[in-house]
Enzyme design. Structure first.
Site, mmCIF file in Angstrom:
data_model
loop_
_atom_site.group_PDB
_atom_site.id
_atom_site.type_symbol
_atom_site.label_atom_id
_atom_site.label_comp_id
_atom_site.label_asym_id
_atom_site.label_seq_id
_atom_site.Cartn_x
_atom_site.Cartn_y
_atom_site.Cartn_z
ATOM 1 N N ASP A 127 0.848 -1.186 0.000
ATOM 2 C CA ASP A 127 0.000 0.000 0.000
ATOM 3 C C ASP A 127 0.894 1.251 0.000
ATOM 4 O O ASP A 127 1.838 1.347 -0.768
ATOM 5 C CB ASP A 127 -0.953 -0.056 1.200
ATOM 6 C CG ASP A 127 -2.059 0.981 1.174
ATOM 7 O OD1 ASP A 127 -3.042 0.786 0.443
ATOM 8 O OD2 ASP A 127 -1.933 1.998 1.883
ATOM 9 N N TRP A 128 0.613 2.223 0.876
ATOM 10 C CA TRP A 128 1.417 3.448 0.922
ATOM 11 C C TRP A 128 2.871 3.186 1.320
ATOM 12 O O TRP A 128 3.762 3.973 1.005
ATOM 13 C CB TRP A 128 0.787 4.462 1.875
ATOM 14 C CG TRP A 128 -0.110 5.424 1.172
ATOM 15 C CD1 TRP A 128 -1.474 5.389 1.093
ATOM 16 C CD2 TRP A 128 0.299 6.571 0.404
ATOM 17 N NE1 TRP A 128 -1.937 6.441 0.329
ATOM 18 C CE2 TRP A 128 -0.875 7.172 -0.097
ATOM 19 C CE3 TRP A 128 1.537 7.134 0.099
ATOM 20 C CZ2 TRP A 128 -0.846 8.331 -0.885
ATOM 21 C CZ3 TRP A 128 1.567 8.278 -0.691
ATOM 22 C CH2 TRP A 128 0.391 8.860 -1.172
ATOM 23 N N TRP A 168 -13.023 3.979 -3.437
ATOM 24 C CA TRP A 168 -12.468 4.101 -2.083
ATOM 25 C C TRP A 168 -12.125 5.555 -1.783
ATOM 26 O O TRP A 168 -12.447 6.072 -0.722
ATOM 27 C CB TRP A 168 -11.228 3.219 -1.963
ATOM 28 C CG TRP A 168 -10.309 3.554 -0.821
ATOM 29 C CD1 TRP A 168 -9.054 4.066 -0.915
ATOM 30 C CD2 TRP A 168 -10.571 3.390 0.580
ATOM 31 N NE1 TRP A 168 -8.512 4.246 0.340
ATOM 32 C CE2 TRP A 168 -9.426 3.842 1.271
ATOM 33 C CE3 TRP A 168 -11.655 2.928 1.308
ATOM 34 C CZ2 TRP A 168 -9.334 3.831 2.660
ATOM 35 C CZ3 TRP A 168 -11.569 2.916 2.693
ATOM 36 C CH2 TRP A 168 -10.419 3.363 3.356
ATOM 37 N N ASP A 255 -7.651 -8.797 -3.551
ATOM 38 C CA ASP A 255 -7.610 -7.340 -3.636
ATOM 39 C C ASP A 255 -8.062 -6.897 -5.027
ATOM 40 O O ASP A 255 -7.437 -7.236 -6.031
ATOM 41 C CB ASP A 255 -6.179 -6.856 -3.363
ATOM 42 C CG ASP A 255 -6.056 -5.344 -3.331
ATOM 43 O OD1 ASP A 255 -7.074 -4.650 -3.491
ATOM 44 O OD2 ASP A 255 -4.926 -4.869 -3.143
ATOM 45 N N HIS A 284 -6.208 -7.078 0.393
ATOM 46 C CA HIS A 284 -5.328 -5.942 0.123
ATOM 47 C C HIS A 284 -4.164 -5.879 1.107
ATOM 48 O O HIS A 284 -3.028 -5.626 0.713
ATOM 49 C CB HIS A 284 -6.128 -4.647 0.189
ATOM 50 C CG HIS A 284 -5.283 -3.415 0.059
ATOM 51 N ND1 HIS A 284 -4.619 -3.096 -1.105
ATOM 52 C CD2 HIS A 284 -4.966 -2.440 0.958
ATOM 53 C CE1 HIS A 284 -3.936 -1.970 -0.925
ATOM 54 N NE2 HIS A 284 -4.134 -1.563 0.311
#
Length: 309
Positions: A127-128, A168, A255, A284
């Site tokens: 993710d980030w 999202w 995901d 995810h």
């Protein structure tokens, strides 16, 4: 950098009951170059360990996400360092949305690495943690040794990742308070229990603490001219042409936002990256299947583990 940044600090009692996460908190207070902001991190293992596993979380989670991977890295003899981004976990939380920018958070990670003088780093990211973290090796290549990459991306301003991400982003944008435990439960089907949900809620006593949670989806550099695009473009060039370290990739196939298509494209960018470990049961936040991923990654690198693994 501002002389002062208005922020909130989550009371320590919010973290008093974390039965799956008994790690002692560590703080850099303040992080050099970041006004008076305090950054939290987990630091397990010997400071002089040969390998450092730098575990970068995403949004809206925190270092707790790595609770299933930390023991594996630690058992290999490595040092495990897992910071919380500003706005998340035990780190201070700026209250103004304008304080949250791609460059602000990337620079904070560079300052963190330099302050602790981390070397021989295996970057563990999703993710980030990847959107930011995968841009770090190009500017400090002497510090990075390997990559463990889970559902993430390096967007370069050429449109939305896909329809699910746009939904999202729109969903979070209309909320005053994001139901963080529910988000983790939905995106990690069958992999978080009630105590996990309490832990994921712990950093945010109320909506005032959630500026980062609300802001991060808007920061993803998917439109031309956004902050972070140049860094992601440079990172893609570095990873495809210059990167010489080992890599491991794990993809959570449940995901629908940053799943197989996005990860297959990212794999094509990372020089020498082998076929990914594809996990049909993972969503995810692949770290929720973390022990399996960590063991497979270390074995692929030839790192010895105790017999129980």
């Amino acid at each position: 950098m501002k002389a002062s940044i208005e922020s909130l600090r989550t009371p320590e009692e919010r973290f008093a009951v974390l039965p799956y996460f008994s790690y002692e908190p560590h703080y850099i207070d303040p992080l050099p170059g970041f006004a008076d902001l305090r950054m939290h991190y987990v630091d397990e293992g010997a400071e002089d360990a040969e390998d450092v596993y730098l575990c970068l979380h995403g949004e809206p989670d925190w270092a707790y996400l790595y609770r299933k991977m930390i023991p594996v890295f630690r058992a290999s003899g490595g040092r495990v360092v897992a910071p919380d981004f500003f706005g998340f976990g035990r780190s201070d939380k700026p209250v103004h949305l304008s304080d949250y920018t791609y460059t602000f958070h990337r620079d904070s990670l560079i300052a963190f690495i330099e302050t602790l003088d981390l070397k021989n780093i295996t970057l563990v990211c999703g993710d980030w943690g990847g959107i930011l973290g995968l841009t770090l090796p190009m500017d400090m290549p002497e510090r990075f040794k390997r990559l463990i990459v889970m559902n993430t991306a390096l967007p370069v301003g050429e449109g939305g990742l896909n329809e699910d991400f746009l939904k999202w982003r729109a969903y979070v944008g209309q909320l005053n308070e994001v139901p963080v435990p529910g988000v983790l439960a939905v995106y990690c089907p069958g992999q978080v229990d009630l105590l996990d949900m309490v832990a994921y809620a712990a950093p945010f006593p109320d909506a005032r603490y959630q500026a980062g949670v609300r802001r991060f989806p808007e920061m993803v550099p998917i439109d031309p001219g956004m902050d972070g695009i140049d860094q992601c473009k440079r990172a893609r060039k570095f990873l495809s042409e210059t990167w010489e370290g080992e890599s491991f990739m794990a993809t959570g196939l449940q995901d629908t936002g940053l799943g197989k298509p996005v990860m297959d494209e990212l794999r094509s960018v990372i020089r020498g990256c082998p076929e990914p470990l594809e996990l049909p049961h993972a969503g995810h936040f692949v770290q929720e299947a973390g022990e399996e991923v960590a063991v497979a990654a270390l074995k692929s690198f030839g790192v010895e583990l105790p017999a129980e693994y």
